[in-house]
Design a protein around this motif. Structure first.
Motif, mmCIF file in Angstrom:
data_model
loop_
_atom_site.group_PDB
_atom_site.id
_atom_site.type_symbol
_atom_site.label_atom_id
_atom_site.label_comp_id
_atom_site.label_asym_id
_atom_site.label_seq_id
_atom_site.Cartn_x
_atom_site.Cartn_y
_atom_site.Cartn_z
ATOM 1 N N GLY A 93 24.894 -3.732 -27.337
ATOM 2 C CA GLY A 93 26.198 -3.346 -27.684
ATOM 3 C C GLY A 93 26.033 -3.397 -29.385
ATOM 4 N N LEU A 94 24.766 -3.341 -29.812
ATOM 5 C CA LEU A 94 24.668 -3.157 -31.279
ATOM 6 C C LEU A 94 24.013 -1.933 -31.708
ATOM 7 N N PHE A 95 24.370 -1.411 -32.880
ATOM 8 C CA PHE A 95 23.386 -0.270 -33.409
ATOM 9 C C PHE A 95 23.321 -0.345 -35.089
ATOM 10 N N LEU A 96 22.161 -0.024 -35.365
ATOM 11 C CA LEU A 96 21.942 0.096 -36.941
ATOM 12 C C LEU A 96 22.429 1.420 -37.268
ATOM 13 N N TYR A 97 23.092 1.727 -38.444
ATOM 14 C CA TYR A 97 23.631 2.871 -39.153
ATOM 15 C C TYR A 97 22.781 2.846 -40.334
ATOM 16 N N LEU A 98 22.267 4.010 -40.571
ATOM 17 C CA LEU A 98 21.588 4.266 -41.722
ATOM 18 C C LEU A 98 22.045 5.371 -42.384
ATOM 19 N N ALA A 99 22.486 5.408 -43.717
ATOM 20 C CA ALA A 99 22.731 6.659 -44.527
ATOM 21 C C ALA A 99 21.708 7.029 -45.583
ATOM 22 N N LEU A 100 21.171 8.269 -45.536
ATOM 23 C CA LEU A 100 20.206 8.671 -46.561
ATOM 24 C C LEU A 100 20.495 9.837 -47.234
ATOM 25 N N ASP A 101 20.143 9.804 -48.550
ATOM 26 C CA ASP A 101 20.264 10.825 -49.380
ATOM 27 C C ASP A 101 19.325 11.957 -48.890
ATOM 28 N N ARG A 102 19.632 13.157 -48.740
ATOM 29 C CA ARG A 102 18.894 14.097 -48.016
ATOM 30 C C ARG A 102 17.768 14.713 -48.956
ATOM 31 N N SER A 103 17.979 14.664 -50.303
ATOM 32 C CA SER A 103 17.018 15.207 -51.445
ATOM 33 C C SER A 103 15.901 14.195 -51.465
ATOM 34 N N ARG A 104 16.105 12.917 -50.833
ATOM 35 C CA ARG A 104 15.140 12.127 -51.566
ATOM 36 C C ARG A 104 14.245 11.441 -50.075
ATOM 37 N N ALA A 105 14.958 11.641 -49.030
ATOM 38 C CA ALA A 105 14.396 10.945 -47.854
ATOM 39 C C ALA A 105 13.378 11.825 -47.138
#
Length: 123
Positions: A93-105
């Motif tokens: 019932g849990l998830f990890l959410y990760l936002a990344l800068d597209r130009s650096r990732a």
């Protein structure tokens, strides 16, 4: 909660990380947040991405798919958003959410690292 804090710090160490959250997709509540800021409200992102996870699970059920979500990827013009449901029994019932800068990732490396973090996270 120390285990969660360590996992969030490890996720923020991924190249290009902008923010990370551990989210309960039953309630949409973030159990832990790190990063975010201007233009990235992690509380709103947690709640909104909960709808995405629920919709995908419903669709899989309607299709009769006996499978599990490894991750969900949303690509924006300037960011990648990676959603990774926890697979451990204690993480149901849990998830990890990760936002990344597209130009650096490096998306492949970020997904690989997030999988490692998810596997080691015990709730």
């Amino acid at each position: 909660m120390a285990e969660t804090d360590v996992a969030l710090k490890e996720a923020m160490a991924i190249e290009g990380a902008l923010g990370v959250a551990l989210v309960d997709y039953g309630s949409g509540m973030a159990l832990g947040l790190l990063g975010g800021g201007l233009g990235l409200d992690l509380t709103i992102a947690a709640a909104g991405n909960t709808d995405l996870v629920r919709a995908k699970l419903r669709t899989m059920e309607m299709l009769g798919l006996d499978d599990a979500i490894e991750d969900i990827l949303v690509t924006l013009s300037g960011q990648y958003h990676v959603i990774r449901p926890l697979t451990s029994r204690s993480g149901q019932g849990l998830f990890l959410y990760l936002a990344l800068d597209r130009s650096r990732a490096n998306l492949a490396m970020a997904r690989h690292r997030l999988k490692q973090i998810e596997t080691s996270l015990e709730m």
